[in-house]
Design a protein around this motif. Structure first.
Motif, short mmCIF file in Angstrom:
data_model
loop_
_atom_site.label_atom_id
_atom_site.label_comp_id
_atom_site.label_asym_id
_atom_site.label_seq_id
_atom_site.Cartn_x
_atom_site.Cartn_y
_atom_site.Cartn_z
N ASN A 80 160.15 12.48 29.40
CA ASN A 80 160.47 12.54 28.22
C ASN A 80 159.37 11.56 28.02
OD1 ASN A 80 160.68 10.00 29.76
ND2 ASN A 80 163.08 9.84 29.39
N PHE A 81 158.32 11.68 28.33
CA PHE A 81 156.58 11.11 27.66
C PHE A 81 155.97 11.73 28.12
CE2 PHE A 81 155.25 6.45 27.01
CZ PHE A 81 153.63 7.15 26.20
N TYR A 82 155.95 12.65 27.19
CA TYR A 82 154.53 14.30 27.19
C TYR A 82 152.93 12.96 27.51
CZ TYR A 82 157.71 17.21 27.86
OH TYR A 82 159.09 17.93 28.36
N VAL A 83 151.90 13.39 27.71
CA VAL A 83 150.42 13.11 27.89
C VAL A 83 149.19 13.61 27.73
CG1 VAL A 83 148.75 11.47 28.23
CG2 VAL A 83 151.03 11.03 29.17
N PHE A 84 149.87 14.63 26.24
CA PHE A 84 148.62 15.79 25.79
C PHE A 84 147.61 15.54 26.45
CE2 PHE A 84 152.38 17.42 24.31
CZ PHE A 84 152.07 18.68 25.01
N PHE A 85 146.36 16.35 26.66
CA PHE A 85 144.93 16.28 27.18
C PHE A 85 144.63 17.81 26.56
CE2 PHE A 85 146.20 13.47 30.23
CZ PHE A 85 144.77 12.34 30.91
N ALA A 86 143.76 17.23 25.09
CA ALA A 86 143.41 18.28 24.28
C ALA A 86 142.03 18.00 23.50
CB ALA A 86 144.81 18.94 23.58
N GLY A 87 141.52 19.10 23.29
CA GLY A 87 139.82 19.44 22.31
C GLY A 87 140.81 19.87 21.23
N LYS A 88 139.46 19.67 20.77
CA LYS A 88 138.97 20.77 19.15
C LYS A 88 139.59 22.12 18.91
CE LYS A 88 135.88 21.46 15.55
NZ LYS A 88 136.91 20.05 14.32
N ASP A 89 139.74 22.83 20.08
CA ASP A 89 140.03 24.53 20.00
C ASP A 89 141.65 24.30 20.22
OD1 ASP A 89 136.99 24.72 19.71
OD2 ASP A 89 137.37 25.20 21.99
N ASP A 90 142.23 23.75 20.79
CA ASP A 90 143.53 23.45 21.39
C ASP A 90 144.51 22.77 20.18
OD1 ASP A 90 142.41 24.27 23.76
OD2 ASP A 90 142.19 21.57 24.33
N TYR A 116 142.21 27.88 32.33
CA TYR A 116 141.19 26.94 31.49
C TYR A 116 140.49 28.45 30.37
CZ TYR A 116 136.22 25.48 30.96
OH TYR A 116 134.72 25.13 30.48
N VAL A 117 139.66 27.92 29.09
CA VAL A 117 139.36 28.42 28.36
C VAL A 117 138.07 27.63 28.55
CG1 VAL A 117 138.66 29.65 25.91
CG2 VAL A 117 141.06 29.90 27.41
N PRO A 118 136.35 28.01 28.11
CA PRO A 118 135.17 27.71 27.74
C PRO A 118 135.31 26.89 25.93
CG PRO A 118 134.47 29.09 29.35
CD PRO A 118 135.99 29.59 28.34
N ILE A 153 145.24 12.76 24.13
CA ILE A 153 143.97 11.85 24.25
C ILE A 153 142.84 12.90 24.13
CG2 ILE A 153 142.62 11.16 25.84
CD1 ILE A 153 145.26 9.99 27.21
N ARG A 154 142.15 13.55 23.50
CA ARG A 154 140.81 13.91 23.15
C ARG A 154 140.31 14.40 23.95
NH1 ARG A 154 138.85 15.75 18.36
NH2 ARG A 154 139.85 14.15 16.81
N SER A 155 140.11 16.00 24.51
CA SER A 155 139.69 15.55 26.17
C SER A 155 138.00 16.07 26.14
CB SER A 155 140.02 17.89 26.61
OG SER A 155 139.12 18.67 25.40
N GLU A 156 138.15 15.68 24.73
CA GLU A 156 136.29 15.27 24.61
C GLU A 156 135.21 14.15 24.91
OE1 GLU A 156 137.36 19.16 21.61
OE2 GLU A 156 138.08 16.87 22.47
N LEU A 157 136.39 13.48 24.94
CA LEU A 157 135.97 11.53 25.83
C LEU A 157 135.72 11.65 26.29
CD1 LEU A 157 139.85 10.17 24.58
CD2 LEU A 157 137.05 10.19 23.16
N PHE A 184 147.94 20.04 29.81
CA PHE A 184 146.50 20.49 29.13
C PHE A 184 146.50 21.74 28.44
CE2 PHE A 184 146.75 18.08 33.29
CZ PHE A 184 146.10 17.31 33.13
N GLY A 185 145.25 20.54 27.82
CA GLY A 185 145.46 22.45 26.27
C GLY A 185 144.14 23.43 27.17
N PRO A 186 144.03 24.40 26.99
CA PRO A 186 142.85 25.22 27.64
C PRO A 186 141.56 25.27 27.44
CG PRO A 186 144.73 26.53 26.39
CD PRO A 186 144.71 25.25 25.27
N SER A 187 141.15 24.28 27.18
CA SER A 187 139.75 24.25 27.18
C SER A 187 139.01 23.08 28.21
CB SER A 187 139.08 23.08 25.77
OG SER A 187 139.15 21.99 25.15
N VAL A 188 140.06 21.87 28.35
CA VAL A 188 140.16 21.04 29.77
C VAL A 188 139.69 21.71 30.82
CG1 VAL A 188 140.51 19.09 30.96
CG2 VAL A 188 141.67 19.92 28.42
N LEU A 189 138.52 21.22 31.85
CA LEU A 189 138.21 21.78 32.90
C LEU A 189 138.95 21.41 34.65
CD1 LEU A 189 134.66 20.90 32.70
CD2 LEU A 189 135.31 22.70 33.94
N PRO A 190 139.67 22.26 34.76
CA PRO A 190 140.77 22.41 35.94
C PRO A 190 140.12 20.98 36.66
CG PRO A 190 139.53 24.57 36.04
CD PRO A 190 139.30 23.75 35.04
#
Length: 318
Positions: free
Chosen positions: A170-180, A46-48, A233-237, A131-137
């Protein structure tokens, strides 16, 4: 598809203290106590989020509030105000399953236009969340639970093997934000070595009115048989828009790749009336994986069978 920084792992730094001009240090037999070295964080630790990402979070919160104020993002699945019959179901299935919302966004090498043909998975679907680093645990835990629950529901509805895994997905679901974006681009290059630059650019710099999207692809010899998919999927949602993206994008990645303004009650409609998969949409997925329809079948050839399946599901006479 829904409309509405290079990650540098920290490295532990070890300070070497020079003991120049210290005879005692040179002759001492006592080994100096070593300071413990902190382990390097995991690549997606995690990175804020940045100020820009927090601004985007507030933007999407306003979007969700506005949609709810207007009576949209319904979670009731429809009711007496949204009747449909077998003919509606068959027509909606043709529009949503046989055509692609964005037919030129495929990321497979040598991919070709497959509109007018049925596309779906032939083998088991193995879903993995990243998950991208900006996603809260805490948010990661919540998203994993939602994807697991929804995947189990999709398996029941389709009768197709769909499971959540921790490896060999074979099906990846990414949750990531603008920073990721750099993190996601790096992972996509690992997962799909032949991914197009246009697709990477979309991932790296999605417009603010694109809150989630999916790539589903086959191979050059069988483009209608999906073998890999990636959802972002944007993590900011906020929570409801986030769940809405999970429902729509994973279902689209299974083969319901289009939207239709006539589909109601449905999430496969860009009007955002419904946030979550409806009973109407469950029937579409059941039809998609009915063994009487062959992968790659042309829409005109499939139409008689589609009508029969729709009437069966609606309990109407053939």
């Amino acid at each position: 598809m829904r409309f509405s920084s290079v990650l540098k792992p920290a490295l532990a730094l070890v300070s070497l203290l020079a003991l120049a001009n210290c005879d005692e240090a040179l002759t001492s037999s006592v080994v100096p106590e070593q300071r413990p070295v902190a382990p390097a964080p995991k690549p997606n630790a995690y990175v804020p989020p940045s100020a820009a990402s927090q601004d985007l979070t507030r933007f999407y919160e306003r979007v969700e509030r506005d949609l709810l104020t207007r009576g949209l993002l319904r979670t009731d699945g429809g009711g007496p105000d949204t009747p449909y019959d077998a003919d509606d179901l068959a027509r909606n299935f043709e529009a949503i399953a046989f055509y692609s919302e964005y037919p030129d966004h495929a990321v497979a090498v040598a991919s070709r236009q497959t509109d007018g043909q049925l596309s779906r998975w032939a083998g088991p679907v193995r879903v993995q969340t990243e998950f991208g680093p900006s996603v809260l645990p805490a948010t990661r835990t919540q998203d994993v639970a939602e994807v697991e629950s929804y995947s189990a529901r999709l398996a029941r509805v389709t009768g197709h093997p769909i499971s959540v895994v921790s490896r060999r997905a074979n099906f990846y679901v990414f949750f990531a934000g603008k920073d990721d974006s750099a993190y996601v681009v790096t992972r996509l290059k690992q997962l799909i070595p032949n991914i197009s630059q246009d697709s990477l650019d979309l991932v790296a710099n999605p417009r603010s009115d694109i809150d989630c999207f999916v790539f589903a692809l086959g191979n050059s010899s069988a483009p209608n048989r999906y073998v890999r998919a990636v959802t972002l999927i944007r993590s900011e949602l906020p929570d409801l828009l986030r769940r809405s993206c999970i429902h729509e994008e994973i279902a689209q990645g299974l083969g319901l790749s289009n939207d239709s303004p006539a589909a109601r009650p449905s999430i496969f409609n860009d009007d955002d009336e419904f946030a979550l998969l409806t009973s109407h949409d469950e029937k579409l997925l059941t039809m998609l994986y009915d063994p009487r329809l062959e992968t790659g079948v042309l829409v005109d050839n499939a139409r008689p069978v589609v009508r029969i399946i729709a009437r069966e599901l609606m309990g109407q006479p053939l």
